[in-house]
Design an enzyme around this catalytic site. Structure first.
Site, mmCIF file in Angstrom:
data_model
loop_
_atom_site.group_PDB
_atom_site.id
_atom_site.type_symbol
_atom_site.label_atom_id
_atom_site.label_comp_id
_atom_site.label_asym_id
_atom_site.label_seq_id
_atom_site.Cartn_x
_atom_site.Cartn_y
_atom_site.Cartn_z
ATOM 1 N N LYS A 1 0.851 -1.206 0.000
ATOM 2 C CA LYS A 1 0.000 0.000 0.000
ATOM 3 C C LYS A 1 0.880 1.248 0.000
ATOM 4 O O LYS A 1 0.661 2.169 -0.797
ATOM 5 C CB LYS A 1 -0.881 0.008 1.245
ATOM 6 C CG LYS A 1 -1.573 1.340 1.520
ATOM 7 C CD LYS A 1 -2.457 1.333 2.749
ATOM 8 C CE LYS A 1 -1.735 1.614 4.019
ATOM 9 N NZ LYS A 1 -1.441 3.023 4.322
ATOM 10 N N ASN A 2 1.907 1.269 0.849
ATOM 11 C CA ASN A 2 2.683 2.499 1.035
ATOM 12 C C ASN A 2 3.734 2.730 -0.043
ATOM 13 O O ASN A 2 4.447 3.726 0.000
ATOM 14 C CB ASN A 2 3.305 2.518 2.428
ATOM 15 C CG ASN A 2 2.237 2.711 3.499
ATOM 16 O OD1 ASN A 2 1.089 3.024 3.176
ATOM 17 N ND2 ASN A 2 2.589 2.495 4.743
ATOM 18 N N CYS B 1 -5.507 11.988 12.586
ATOM 19 C CA CYS B 1 -6.165 10.679 12.527
ATOM 20 C C CYS B 1 -5.994 10.064 13.909
ATOM 21 O O CYS B 1 -5.423 10.665 14.803
ATOM 22 C CB CYS B 1 -5.546 9.823 11.440
ATOM 23 S SG CYS B 1 -3.911 9.269 11.859
ATOM 24 N N ARG C 1 -0.439 14.338 12.888
ATOM 25 C CA ARG C 1 0.040 14.100 11.521
ATOM 26 C C ARG C 1 0.249 15.420 10.746
ATOM 27 O O ARG C 1 -0.347 15.663 9.725
ATOM 28 C CB ARG C 1 -0.918 13.200 10.752
ATOM 29 C CG ARG C 1 -1.355 11.947 11.443
ATOM 30 C CD ARG C 1 -0.295 10.897 11.640
ATOM 31 N NE ARG C 1 0.260 10.339 10.441
ATOM 32 C CZ ARG C 1 -0.258 9.314 9.776
ATOM 33 N NH1 ARG C 1 -1.375 8.781 10.203
ATOM 34 N NH2 ARG C 1 0.322 8.843 8.693
ATOM 35 N N PRO C 2 1.080 16.336 11.272
ATOM 36 C CA PRO C 2 1.314 17.608 10.568
ATOM 37 C C PRO C 2 2.024 17.394 9.228
ATOM 38 O O PRO C 2 2.562 16.313 8.970
ATOM 39 C CB PRO C 2 2.225 18.365 11.537
ATOM 40 C CG PRO C 2 2.869 17.328 12.358
ATOM 41 C CD PRO C 2 1.896 16.201 12.469
ATOM 42 N N ASP D 1 4.089 20.085 8.041
ATOM 43 C CA ASP D 1 4.974 21.257 7.972
ATOM 44 C C ASP D 1 6.268 20.981 7.199
ATOM 45 O O ASP D 1 6.772 21.855 6.479
ATOM 46 C CB ASP D 1 5.284 21.760 9.386
ATOM 47 C CG ASP D 1 5.876 20.654 10.263
ATOM 48 O OD1 ASP D 1 5.298 19.551 10.307
ATOM 49 O OD2 ASP D 1 6.934 20.881 10.870
ATOM 50 N N ASP E 1 4.579 0.592 12.125
ATOM 51 C CA ASP E 1 3.374 -0.045 11.579
ATOM 52 C C ASP E 1 3.241 -1.502 11.999
ATOM 53 O O ASP E 1 2.236 -2.141 11.683
ATOM 54 C CB ASP E 1 3.378 0.034 10.040
ATOM 55 C CG ASP E 1 3.167 1.453 9.563
ATOM 56 O OD1 ASP E 1 3.326 1.704 8.363
ATOM 57 O OD2 ASP E 1 2.872 2.327 10.407
ATOM 58 N N ARG F 1 -8.546 -0.739 4.536
ATOM 59 C CA ARG F 1 -7.708 0.317 3.946
ATOM 60 C C ARG F 1 -6.342 -0.232 3.590
ATOM 61 O O ARG F 1 -5.678 0.271 2.694
ATOM 62 C CB ARG F 1 -7.544 1.477 4.947
ATOM 63 C CG ARG F 1 -8.812 2.241 5.216
ATOM 64 C CD ARG F 1 -8.535 3.486 5.999
ATOM 65 N NE ARG F 1 -7.375 4.168 5.428
ATOM 66 C CZ ARG F 1 -6.672 5.092 6.090
ATOM 67 N NH1 ARG F 1 -6.998 5.410 7.323
ATOM 68 N NH2 ARG F 1 -5.634 5.680 5.533
HETATM 69 C C1 EPZ Z 1 4.128 6.996 6.467
HETATM 70 O O1 EPZ Z 1 3.295 7.998 7.014
HETATM 71 C C2 EPZ Z 1 3.251 5.759 6.313
HETATM 72 N N1 EPZ Z 1 2.159 6.063 5.382
HETATM 73 C C3 EPZ Z 1 2.696 5.372 7.685
HETATM 74 O O2 EPZ Z 1 1.932 4.177 7.503
HETATM 75 C C4 EPZ Z 1 3.878 5.078 8.612
HETATM 76 O O3 EPZ Z 1 3.382 4.782 9.896
HETATM 77 C C5 EPZ Z 1 4.797 6.312 8.676
HETATM 78 O O4 EPZ Z 1 5.214 6.690 7.357
HETATM 79 C C6 EPZ Z 1 6.045 6.055 9.505
HETATM 80 O O5 EPZ Z 1 6.736 4.971 8.977
HETATM 81 C C7 EPZ Z 1 2.424 6.063 4.055
HETATM 82 O O6 EPZ Z 1 3.541 5.843 3.621
HETATM 83 C C8 EPZ Z 1 1.262 6.354 3.142
HETATM 84 P P1 EPZ Z 1 5.963 10.409 8.592
HETATM 85 P P2 EPZ Z 1 3.792 9.533 7.054
HETATM 86 O O7 EPZ Z 1 5.828 11.671 7.810
HETATM 87 O O8 EPZ Z 1 4.696 9.790 5.915
HETATM 88 C C9 EPZ Z 1 6.068 13.737 11.952
HETATM 89 C C10 EPZ Z 1 0.058 2.782 7.702
HETATM 90 O O9 EPZ Z 1 -0.444 2.224 8.687
HETATM 91 N N2 EPZ Z 1 5.924 14.693 10.845
HETATM 92 O O10 EPZ Z 1 7.120 9.510 8.325
HETATM 93 O O11 EPZ Z 1 2.608 10.384 7.236
HETATM 94 C C11 EPZ Z 1 4.826 12.866 12.133
HETATM 95 O O12 EPZ Z 1 3.881 13.520 12.951
HETATM 96 C C12 EPZ Z 1 0.529 4.216 7.821
HETATM 97 O O13 EPZ Z 1 0.244 2.248 6.582
HETATM 98 C C13 EPZ Z 1 5.963 16.053 11.119
HETATM 99 O O14 EPZ Z 1 6.101 16.457 12.269
HETATM 100 O O15 EPZ Z 1 4.639 9.552 8.390
HETATM 101 C C14 EPZ Z 1 5.397 11.632 12.780
HETATM 102 O O16 EPZ Z 1 5.532 11.878 14.164
HETATM 103 C C15 EPZ Z 1 0.234 4.812 9.195
HETATM 104 N N3 EPZ Z 1 5.834 16.925 10.090
HETATM 105 C C16 EPZ Z 1 6.792 11.501 12.157
HETATM 106 O O17 EPZ Z 1 7.090 12.803 11.627
HETATM 107 C C17 EPZ Z 1 5.681 16.512 8.793
HETATM 108 O O18 EPZ Z 1 5.597 17.365 7.881
HETATM 109 C C18 EPZ Z 1 6.901 10.497 11.028
HETATM 110 O O19 EPZ Z 1 5.844 10.765 10.133
HETATM 111 C C19 EPZ Z 1 5.649 15.126 8.530
HETATM 112 C C20 EPZ Z 1 5.782 14.238 9.572
#
Ligand code: EPZ
Length: 419
Positions: free
Chosen positions: A22-23, A116, A121-122, A124, A304, A396
């Protein structure tokens, strides 16, 4: 709404074929906004999130024909630049269309994804990176409004590792003038799969899989054929389930190198795990030992897989400390496991799990995608009947999960909930 009903306590035996990731499929689908001509995608998992991404792309004007796990995308001459709230609110990964739309059309209007169950999930880091490449961004009325007549290459350092942040900026950078460096980039296998697909279409990306990715642009990208990598989180979910008493399962089609952290951890718990051409063979230990985990960006233990591992630890010998370092609220499954008799205490971002003989089946509620998988594993481990409500969460991210578990000998079925 459907529910999944499990009559637990049976060993899992046999083979399971892993679906496409999926990812990886989601960013790869978003990347078709960058390519001219026809893109043929294979091994695309049939999931609700993939359908949502397809709807987003059709909404801006791409032509998509899907048949089973194959997708044909024609992206000539689309004109839309908006990702509407109605779609984005159901899937955070919709933010992945922002970089490509901005790069190809000079503007984009994408709804803020909103939080969510697992956290705020910011985005920024996505926005900061695009601004560094010359985009003008404002956020109002719940939408990101971005403009960039011409993106330029930039040096970007991520304050925090972000998977979709890395993917969004990597895609935008293929059309930026000059060199873009992404420092502290995500090293997840899905980032590599996206980079390889983009390079197959004519991009110039190097370093994917390391924390320093270089992208030269602009490069015109033309459609090609691409097969999505196998889903390491689905594979890990089945590896964990295969550690339940007297189980032995051959997981087919996964990349063992994507699962090293989990493999070592399950071996610490006593499981026998062997990889070969045939797949990853997992045999449950006579006595399941407990072990601690800290989630971390790849190649660390995947966040995950945290919930699924916790379900296993509830029936291990001894105590396990599970520390969730990526998301601020990823213990929603704890309350449901406690309803099944588990002994778990949450302190801050750690959960202390005291293993016990057996869980007991109960009616429970899924709260998010991976928590649902955790509850399926708990239901398989428990004595008696478990009913998991709100299984739309699990649809999903898992393709035909109850069929796959039934084929392994589980007594599991999906029923319609009549109101
Ligand atoms: C990806 O989400 C995956 N989704 C998530 O899988 C997975 O849990 C996550 O990476 C971590 O491995 C997809 O790939 C579609 P991040 P993502 O940006 O990219 C913070 C599932 O179950 N952050 O790596 O949204 C954030 O809050 C899903 O398949 C900021 O602060 O995660 C988190 O604490 C759930 N600012 C950390 O970074 C930003 O702009 C990592 O988030 C972006 C992220």
């Amino acid at each position: 709404m459907d529910k999944i009903v499990i009559d637990g306590g049976r060993p899992l035996k046999g083979k399971v074929k892993i679906s496409g990731a999926k990812n990886a499929a989601l960013p790869i689908l978003a990347a078709t906004l960058l390519t001219q001509g026809k893109m043929e995608l294979q091994n695309v998992p049939q999931l609700a999130d993939v359908k949502t991404m397809e709807a987003l792309l059709k909404g801006v004007g791409l032509k998509i024909h899907s048949r089973a796990n194959k997708l044909k995308v024609h992206s000539n001459g689309y004109s839309g630049t908006t990702a509407p709230y109605e779609l984005v609110k159901t899937m955070r990964a919709s933010i992945l269309v922002l970089g490509p739309l901005l790069a190809m059309k000079g503007k984009a209007r994408v709804s803020l994804p909103g939080g969510c169950a697992i956290g705020a999930r910011p985005i920024d880091l996505h926005l900061k990176g695009l601004e560094a490449m010359g985009a003008k961004i404002k956020v109002e009325h719940g939408y990101v409004e971005a403009e960039a007549p011409k993106l330029k290459g930039a040096k970007i350092n991520f304050d925090q590792v972000s998977v979709t942040g890395t993917e969004n900026l990597m895609m935008a950078a293929t059309q930026a003038k000059g060199t873009t460096l992404l420092e502290n980039a995500a090293r997840e296998p899905e980032v590599i799969d996206l980079a390889n697909m983009l390079n197959a279409c004519g991009a110039k990306i190097s370093g994917a899989g390391s924390s320093l990715i270089k992208i030269e642009g602009p490069t015109p990208l033309t459609g090609n054929k691409w097969s999505v990598m196998p889903d390491r989180i689905e594979a890990g979910t089945f590896m964990i389930a295969a550690c339940l008493p007297e189980s032995e399962v051959l997981i087919q089609g996964a990349n063992e190198e994507d699962l090293e952290a989990l493999t070592l951890k399950l071996q610490e718990c006593g499981a026998k795990i062997e990889s070969s051409e045939a797949g990853i063979y997992v045999k449950a230990p006579k006595k399941l030992k407990s072990s601690d985990i800290n989630t971390a960006p790849f190649p660390g233990f995947a966040t995950d897989l945290q919930a699924q591992f916790m379900a296993l630890m509830t029936v291990a010998e001894g105590s396990s400390i599970i520390r969730e370092t990526i998301f601020e609220n990823r213990f929603m499954h704890v309350g449901e496991l406690i309803r099944m008799g588990a002994d778990i205490k949450v302190e801050g971002n750690s959960a202390i799990v005291r293993g016990m003989k057996q869980l007991s089946g109960a009616p429970i509620m899924a709260t998010d995608l991976r928590a649902s998988a955790c509850l399926v594993i708990a239901g398989l481990a428990a004595k008696g009947i478990t009913e998991i409500n709100r299984v739309y969460h699990i649809d999903r991210g898992y393709e035909k999960i109850e069929k796959k578990f039934r084929k392994l000998g589980a007594k599991i079925k999906r029923t319609k909930v009549k109101f």
